[in-house]
Design a protein around this motif. Structure first.
Motif: not given
Length: 490
Positions: A171-175, A177-183
């Protein structure tokens, strides 16, 4: 190429990108299950270590970096701090995934304190790139999308945990990925050309832009919007000495202002904003209630109290659903305020006292109940009441401001809340001081809200009584004047 330029100059472009950033940066599926993750086989930490040694670091780091981040946000013109916030969020999640010791988790909490302190850049950025007439819509979109992100994250976490679709680590690895999209979204944000203190424009430059806007628009309404937008960097109410003040500003601030000028300007604006007694009362409630709310959510949301209520049963699997429900109901409550016609300037303080009392009752029930479902329900009620009141407070403070210094006042109120929170954390929670268990902590938080309720109920009763007395005196005076007029007729 022209169409691309037109698109980037439109207010919808930065607003959309900021909303994309706000959404993906707040989808955190693991957040409702943080305590089971930290105290489980992945990290092997004890509840006492998490409660008394790790979590307090967030409060201390948030307080220590809030003022520097606020000044850097203005000096760097918002966007770099938004990008930096996302980078720090990425580091926080990476530390949570790949480190295990108490010092490493404390470093993770420090980084998260920097992330939360950088929220001022997120909420201030939009005001520097859109016109004043778009403030309400842009604010509504950027705030609601964050709440939507928290809700989606809670629902997603609940599904992933309930159906064993992912481990906590995955789940943390998935998070990440989402943070990279936000970046990526944060890097695409257009760079603002002005800020509140360091990069203010010359009065002459503002006048020339105003003239250009009038020339392009031509209508009286657009002319009025342009004038209103240009006054957003200065005083809204002080019309008398406006010309003199603008001349002084143009001499003081040329390009980027010096640090001493900025500090002086900050102090002047601070004094003028808080010269209103009504605004001061609302701000005091904001600081006190936000302090208590943060303490409550910090130690409930991560299920320290919920784990204590019925430790023999694994009720933590429902934490995501509870967070999702409370976020949605809080959003509906806050949204409903916009359709409520109440004279908050008269009845607001009474509402603050009354609803704060209900929040205190919910906290007491949450603390002493032995039923986890009652605990969940009272937590949802408490959160909805706070969101209701903070929405009213924000509206009233914004309406009562004599100058366009929303970020300054909101930031000062949050700083006051954080200062109070640091004192409570260092005395009540920190293992170096009292280091109280979770139940005595929540008794203190409930008592704290009870004290807030008493203070504002008394203040509200006094305000309503005073208003009624003035109204009666005015009615009596009007009646006497009518009688005198009637006598003169005869």
């Amino acid at each position: 190429m022209e169409s691309v330029k037109r698109l980037s100059s439109d207010w919808r472009y930065p607003t959309t990108l900021l909303c994309v950033y706000g959404f993906f940066s707040t989808v955190k599926p693991l957040e409702p299950f943080l305590i089971p993750f930290l105290t489980g086989p992945d990290k092997n930490l004890t509840t006492e270590q998490v409660n008394n040694q790790i979590f307090p670091v967030w409060t201390y780091s948030y307080l220590s970096v809030l003022v520097p981040v606020f000044l850097l946000t203005d000096w760097l013109r918002y966007k770099p701090v938004v990008v930096f916030q996302c980078v720090m969020l990425f580091i926080t999640t990476a530390l949570l995934r790949w480190t295990e010791s108490v010092p490493a988790m404390q470093a993770m909490q420090f980084c998260y304190g920097v992330v939360t302190a950088s929220d001022v850049a997120y909420f201030s950025y939009i005001y520097s790139v859109v016109d004043l007439k778009r403030y309400r819509k842009a604010t509504s979109y950027s705030r609601s999308v964050q709440l939507l992100g928290y809700t989606v994250g809670s629902v997603l976490g609940q599904l992933l945990v309930s159906f064993n679709l992912m481990s906590y680590n995955n789940i943390l690895v998935f998070t990440l990925v989402l943070t990279a999209i936000a970046l990526v979204a944060s890097c695409l944000l257009p760079m603002p050309q002005r800020s509140m203190f360091f990069h203010r424009k010359h009065s002459g430059q503002r006048a020339s832009e105003e003239g250009a806007k009038r020339h392009r628009g031509g209508s009286e309404d657009e002319e009025h919007d342009s004038q209103t937008s240009n006054t957003s960097l200065g005083d809204r109410g002080d019309k008398k000495g406006q010309g003199v003040k603008e001349d002084e500003d143009s001499e003081e601030i040329k390009g980027a202002a010096s640090c001493s000028q900025v500090v002086l300007q900050l102090w002047r604006d601070f004094r003028q904003c808080y010269s209103s007694r009504q605004l001061l009362y609302w701000s005091v409630w904001w600081a006190m209630a936000t302090c208590g709310y943060n303490q409550t959510v910090n130690y409930v949301q991560v299920s320290v109290l919920w784990e204590h209520v019925q430790p023999s049963q694994n009720f933590s699997i429902y934490n995501g659903g509870v967070e999702a429900a409370s976020n949605l109901l809080s959003a509906a409550t806050a949204y409903g305020i916009g359709f409520t016609e109440v004279r908050w300037e008269q009845w607001g303080e009474l509402a603050l006292g009354g609803f704060s009392g209900l929040g205190a009752a919910a906290l007491f029930l949450m603390t002493f109940t032995g039923n986890i479902w009652v605990c969940y329900t009272t937590y949802t009620i408490f959160k909805c009441l706070y969101m209701l009141l903070i929405t009213i407070a924000m509206y009233q403070i914004a309406a009562d401001l004599s100058m366009e210094r929303y970020a300054l006042v909101f930031g000062a109120n949050n700083f006051g809340a954080l200062l109070l929170q640091t004192i409570i954390t260092s005395v009540v929670v920190d293992s170096g001081a009292l280091g109280l268990p979770i139940i005595p902590q929540f008794i203190i938080y409930a008592s704290y809200f009870s004290a807030i309720s008493v203070v504002f109920l008394l203040r509200g009763i006094f305000s309503v009584s005073k208003a009624q007395r003035i109204k009666k005196e005015q009615s009596s005076l009007n009646g006497k004047q009518s009688e005198i007029c009637e006598e003169h007729k005869f």
